[in-house]
Design an enzyme around this catalytic site. Structure first.
Site, PDB file in Angstrom:
ATOM      1  N   LYS A 157      45.325-108.002  32.619  1.00 46.93           N
ATOM      2  CA  LYS A 157      43.839-107.971  32.452  1.00 46.93           C
ATOM      3  C   LYS A 157      43.002-109.093  32.596  1.00 46.93           C
ATOM      4  O   LYS A 157      42.635-110.140  33.367  1.00 46.93           O
ATOM      5  CB  LYS A 157      42.971-107.187  31.214  1.00 46.93           C
ATOM      6  CG  LYS A 157      43.431-105.468  31.969  1.00 46.93           C
ATOM      7  CD  LYS A 157      42.106-105.176  30.719  1.00 46.93           C
ATOM      8  CE  LYS A 157      42.254-103.372  30.446  1.00 46.93           C
ATOM      9  NZ  LYS A 157      41.957-102.495  30.167  1.00 46.93           N
ATOM     10  N   GLY A 159      41.752-107.216  26.604  1.00 47.28           N
ATOM     11  CA  GLY A 159      41.707-106.107  26.227  1.00 47.28           C
ATOM     12  C   GLY A 159      41.549-105.410  26.140  1.00 47.28           C
ATOM     13  O   GLY A 159      41.603-104.380  27.252  1.00 47.28           O
ATOM     14  N   ASP A 160      42.466-104.096  25.319  1.00 51.62           N
ATOM     15  CA  ASP A 160      42.582-103.542  25.606  1.00 51.62           C
ATOM     16  C   ASP A 160      43.480-101.840  24.498  1.00 51.62           C
ATOM     17  O   ASP A 160      44.099-102.702  23.870  1.00 51.62           O
ATOM     18  CB  ASP A 160      44.218-102.469  26.504  1.00 51.62           C
ATOM     19  CG  ASP A 160      43.996-101.406  27.385  1.00 51.62           C
ATOM     20  OD1 ASP A 160      43.069-101.517  28.818  1.00 51.62           O
ATOM     21  OD2 ASP A 160      44.216 -99.708  26.833  1.00 51.62           O
ATOM     22  N   SER A 161      42.854-101.418  23.887  1.00 48.15           N
ATOM     23  CA  SER A 161      43.127 -99.804  23.343  1.00 48.15           C
ATOM     24  C   SER A 161      43.641 -98.932  23.275  1.00 48.15           C
ATOM     25  O   SER A 161      43.516 -97.899  24.736  1.00 48.15           O
ATOM     26  CB  SER A 161      42.115 -99.719  22.364  1.00 48.15           C
ATOM     27  OG  SER A 161      41.216-100.842  21.934  1.00 48.15           O
TER      28      SER A 161
END
Length: 180
Positions: free
Chosen positions: A40, A56-58
């Site tokens: 991203k 960001g990512d989760s």
């Protein structure tokens, strides 16, 4: 979170195929969350030359099974029934990029112990929280009623909210992008 910390920013969603990144990935949750965050940040930084970009990512996994955001309320209820009485592993990653180059990245994990959830609770919870939790991979917003899903939580508050904020702030200070 960034605005609350005094970081001026704008949102420019990445144009990546997350399902393709997931399908091509054979690693653990930490490396997948990091690959998504970096993809991203990389994508957006290529289109925004000279700008610093945060990606960001989760991810959420329970008993070794990764979960996506629920597509329907019924799927959200299925997820909650599966989570009931188990430990949810939440992995959050953040990456900082500029000029199409990843400059820094970080991952963090939290363990959320889901209490036993009755069908009545799940129904009442989703009555109050749907569709807001449809955008949440773990079917909860910790800053809302989602806190009632858990007996105990181990990990950084910001990681649970979806962004390892304190390490990111340190990286921004190191690059003189904010006052130290």
């Amino acid at each position: 979170m960034l605005a609350a910390a005094g970081i001026k920013c704008m949102v420019d969603p990445a144009r990546i195929d997350e399902s393709a990144v997931k399908a091509a990935h054979g690693g653990d949750d930490r490396s997948l969350a990091l690959a998504l965050a970096e993809a991203k940040a990389f994508d957006t930084s290529r289109r925004s030359s000279q700008d610093w970009v945060i990606g960001g990512d989760s991810l959420v996994s329970v008993d070794g099974r990764r979960f996506d955001k629920p597509a329907t309320r019924e799927e959200a209820a299925e997820h909650l029934r599966f989570f009931s009485g188990k430990v949810m592993r939440l992995t959050s990653a953040v990456a900082l990029a500029r000029d199409g180059r990843i400059d820094w990245s970080h991952t963090a994990e939290a363990m959320l112990h889901v209490r036993p959830l009755s069908d009545e609770f799940i129904h009442t919870y989703l009555e109050a929280e749907w569709p807001a939790v449809s955008h949440c991979v773990g079917v909860f917003r910790m800053e809302g009623r989602g806190v009632t899903l858990f007996d105990t939580v181990e990990g950084d508050h910001f990681t649970i909210l979806g962004l390892p904020l304190l390490p990111l702030l340190g990286a921004l200070r190191d690059r003189r992008l904010m006052a130290s």
